[in-house]
Design a protein around this motif. Sequence first.
Motif, PDB file in Angstrom:
ATOM      1  N   LEU A   1      -0.483   0.403   4.815  1.00 32.01           N
ATOM      2  CA  LEU A   1      -0.100   0.607   6.087  1.00 32.01           C
ATOM      3  C   LEU A   1       1.377   0.962   6.064  1.00 32.01           C
ATOM      4  O   LEU A   1       1.841   1.939   6.602  1.00 32.01           O
ATOM      5  N   THR A   2       2.222   0.212   5.326  1.00 32.53           N
ATOM      6  CA  THR A   2       3.657   0.462   5.313  1.00 32.53           C
ATOM      7  C   THR A   2       4.063   1.823   4.610  1.00 32.53           C
ATOM      8  O   THR A   2       4.882   2.739   4.923  1.00 32.53           O
ATOM      9  N   GLY A   3       3.434   2.206   3.446  1.00 27.43           N
ATOM     10  CA  GLY A   3       3.515   3.237   2.674  1.00 27.43           C
ATOM     11  C   GLY A   3       3.013   4.553   3.529  1.00 27.43           C
ATOM     12  O   GLY A   3       3.909   5.510   3.626  1.00 27.43           O
ATOM     13  N   ARG A   4       2.043   4.421   4.135  1.00 24.54           N
ATOM     14  CA  ARG A   4       1.522   5.267   5.075  1.00 24.54           C
ATOM     15  C   ARG A   4       2.464   5.628   6.361  1.00 24.54           C
ATOM     16  O   ARG A   4       2.822   6.892   6.812  1.00 24.54           O
ATOM     17  N   ALA A   5       3.146   4.523   6.901  1.00 21.17           N
ATOM     18  CA  ALA A   5       4.025   4.801   7.981  1.00 21.17           C
ATOM     19  C   ALA A   5       5.381   5.362   7.521  1.00 21.17           C
ATOM     20  O   ALA A   5       6.057   6.225   8.214  1.00 21.17           O
ATOM     21  N   ARG A   6       5.791   5.240   6.330  1.00 27.43           N
ATOM     22  CA  ARG A   6       6.916   5.823   5.636  1.00 27.43           C
ATOM     23  C   ARG A   6       6.598   7.446   5.490  1.00 27.43           C
ATOM     24  O   ARG A   6       7.571   8.074   5.662  1.00 27.43           O
ATOM     25  N   GLU A   7       5.453   7.555   5.016  1.00 28.11           N
ATOM     26  CA  GLU A   7       5.234   8.898   4.966  1.00 28.11           C
ATOM     27  C   GLU A   7       5.254   9.881   6.139  1.00 28.11           C
ATOM     28  O   GLU A   7       5.808  10.889   6.313  1.00 28.11           O
ATOM     29  N   LEU A   8       4.634   9.082   7.302  1.00 24.99           N
ATOM     30  CA  LEU A   8       4.524   9.706   8.735  1.00 24.99           C
ATOM     31  C   LEU A   8       6.134   9.805   9.085  1.00 24.99           C
ATOM     32  O   LEU A   8       6.184  10.957   9.914  1.00 24.99           O
ATOM     33  N   ALA A   9       6.792   8.985   8.947  1.00 23.94           N
ATOM     34  CA  ALA A   9       8.087   8.898   9.285  1.00 23.94           C
ATOM     35  C   ALA A   9       9.082  10.050   8.613  1.00 23.94           C
ATOM     36  O   ALA A   9       9.892  10.836   9.257  1.00 23.94           O
ATOM     37  N   ASP A  10       8.693  10.105   7.258  1.00 24.68           N
ATOM     38  CA  ASP A  10       9.605  11.222   6.560  1.00 24.68           C
ATOM     39  C   ASP A  10       8.915  12.585   7.122  1.00 24.68           C
ATOM     40  O   ASP A  10       9.791  13.560   7.098  1.00 24.68           O
ATOM     41  N   ARG A  11       7.634  12.848   7.200  1.00 21.46           N
ATOM     42  CA  ARG A  11       7.163  14.239   7.585  1.00 21.46           C
ATOM     43  C   ARG A  11       7.220  14.438   8.939  1.00 21.46           C
ATOM     44  O   ARG A  11       7.368  15.708   9.225  1.00 21.46           O
ATOM     45  N   GLY A  12       7.261  13.361   9.810  1.00 28.42           N
ATOM     46  CA  GLY A  12       7.239  13.687  11.231  1.00 28.42           C
ATOM     47  C   GLY A  12       6.121  14.028  11.954  1.00 28.42           C
ATOM     48  O   GLY A  12       5.293  15.086  11.370  1.00 28.42           O
ATOM     49  N   VAL A  13       5.637  13.319  12.609  1.00 32.38           N
ATOM     50  CA  VAL A  13       4.052  13.543  13.138  1.00 32.38           C
ATOM     51  C   VAL A  13       3.996  14.673  14.051  1.00 32.38           C
ATOM     52  O   VAL A  13       3.153  15.692  14.077  1.00 32.38           O
ATOM     53  N   ALA A  14       5.189  14.733  14.803  1.00 25.64           N
ATOM     54  CA  ALA A  14       5.304  16.026  15.658  1.00 25.64           C
ATOM     55  C   ALA A  14       6.713  16.575  15.667  1.00 25.64           C
ATOM     56  O   ALA A  14       7.507  16.454  16.516  1.00 25.64           O
TER      57      ALA A  14
END
Length: 179
Positions: free
Chosen positions: A145-158
């Motif tokens: 979950l931490t890895g995925r959250a990091r990916e989402l934060a780096d990518r930007g969900v919106a």
Amino acid sequence: MNSDGSIDQPRGQRDLLNYRLKTLFALSGAPGLRLFEGGFGIARAEWRLLAILVEDGAMSPTQLATRAHMESARASRLITSLMGKQLVLRVELETDRRRAVLQATEAAHALFAQIFPLLVKINAELVEVLDAAEREVFEQCLRKLTGRARELADRGVAPEVSANRWMGSVRRDEKRKSG
């Protein structure tokens, strides 16, 4: 309102992972909060910064705020408080007097040595409800979950929307009125 939802099919805010984690954090952090504030006169957020400096060594205020996942302005206020308590020193760099690093004082190291074992004990009491296999699965889930959250934060969900906590309510109100 009770919900029959789950984290993969939320029916209300109480089913969202972040809500549930925030609840766990608030409840499990209460003993530590009493310990910090009542026993040692230090706020939980101050502890976070202090622990990073003790464990990771001297660093710039910006690096410290980043590692603590904290806004710079809030970190700056807390650093000032820690300096007032003589737990943190600001050391100017010889190469550029405008820049400085922060370092934990000996008093901070001593405080850490007192508080950390108590937090380990609280942590042990919390996780003792899980058996060894559950703890291992939980660790794996946290890493994923931490890895995925990091990916989402780096990518930007919106990515088309920028965060501005100060203007958020004003913009929402303007949008509501015009829409």
